[in-house]
Design a protein around this motif. Structure first.
Motif, short mmCIF file in Angstrom:
data_model
loop_
_atom_site.label_atom_id
_atom_site.label_comp_id
_atom_site.label_asym_id
_atom_site.label_seq_id
_atom_site.Cartn_x
_atom_site.Cartn_y
_atom_site.Cartn_z
N UNK A 10 -40.80 -34.68 -55.87
CA UNK A 10 -39.88 -34.87 -54.74
C UNK A 10 -38.44 -34.60 -55.15
N UNK A 11 -38.00 -35.20 -56.24
CA UNK A 11 -36.60 -35.07 -56.66
C UNK A 11 -36.26 -33.62 -56.96
N UNK A 12 -37.06 -32.96 -57.80
CA UNK A 12 -36.71 -31.61 -58.21
C UNK A 12 -36.94 -30.58 -57.11
N UNK A 13 -37.96 -30.78 -56.29
CA UNK A 13 -38.16 -29.82 -55.21
C UNK A 13 -37.13 -30.01 -54.10
N UNK A 92 -41.01 -18.51 -57.99
CA UNK A 92 -39.57 -18.67 -57.78
C UNK A 92 -38.84 -18.68 -59.14
N UNK A 93 -39.35 -19.47 -60.07
CA UNK A 93 -38.73 -19.59 -61.39
C UNK A 93 -38.86 -18.30 -62.18
N UNK A 94 -40.05 -17.74 -62.22
CA UNK A 94 -40.26 -16.52 -62.99
C UNK A 94 -39.43 -15.36 -62.47
N UNK A 95 -39.43 -15.17 -61.17
CA UNK A 95 -38.63 -14.10 -60.58
C UNK A 95 -37.16 -14.33 -60.87
N UNK A 96 -36.71 -15.57 -60.72
CA UNK A 96 -35.31 -15.89 -60.96
C UNK A 96 -34.87 -15.59 -62.37
N UNK A 124 -36.14 -22.87 -65.27
CA UNK A 124 -37.18 -23.22 -66.24
C UNK A 124 -37.82 -24.57 -65.91
N UNK A 125 -37.01 -25.54 -65.53
CA UNK A 125 -37.56 -26.85 -65.14
C UNK A 125 -38.49 -26.69 -63.95
N UNK A 126 -38.05 -25.96 -62.92
CA UNK A 126 -38.90 -25.78 -61.73
C UNK A 126 -40.18 -25.02 -62.07
N UNK A 127 -40.10 -24.05 -62.98
CA UNK A 127 -41.30 -23.33 -63.38
C UNK A 127 -42.30 -24.22 -64.09
#
Length: 144
Positions: A10-13, A92-96, A124-127
């Motif tokens: 929840x927090x990170x998303x 999202x993370x990889x593309x970014x 990286x955290x989101x990935x």
């Protein structure tokens, strides 16, 4: 474990989704809060790509937030949202990361050193959260 991981999701998303929503709906405010770079500090095509990415991410990244809420609520359907949301965040993370690296290697401006570093860190955290959520969702889903 479920509630704690749900809260992490929840927090990170919410950070990702709200940041992208602000970048789309209030770009000047997003620049003021260093969520995105001003057009004068980056390449024009990179800026345009970021605006389009903000729209799409606002429309799609809610799935991970839903997974976290459902996980905290102890709903068995969280795993379906976890698979989709985890996949979205991994993409999202990889593309970014890889797009930014390719643009930087060609010498194009993508923002201040500080903001780029913060961007890579959060991507990286989101990935990692996306991958862990996919694994947890696969384990949680019914097998028969």
């Amino acid at each position: 474990m479920g509630t704690a991981w749900g809260l992490v999701i929840i927090v990170f998303s919410l950070l990702a989704w709200a940041g992208q929503a602000m970048s789309w709906l209030a770009p000047v405010r997003a620049e003021q809060w260093s969520l995105t770079e001003g057009e004068e500090y980056v390449e024009p095509v990179y800026y345009a790509d970021g605006r389009g990415e903000a729209v799409w991410d606002t429309l799609s990244l809610w799935t991970m937030l839903a997974a976290g809420v459902l996980l905290v609520a102890d709903s068995s359907s969280w795993g379906y949202f976890g698979l989709v949301g985890g996949g979205m965040y991994t993409y999202f993370a990889g593309r970014g990361v890889f797009t930014r690296l390719a643009i930087q290697r060609r010498g194009y401006r993508i923002g201040s050193t500080r903001n780029v570093r913060v961007g890579y860190t959060f991507l990286l955290i989101w990935g990692v959260i996306g991958v862990i959520t996919i694994v947890a969702a696969v384990v949680a889903l019914p097998t028969s």
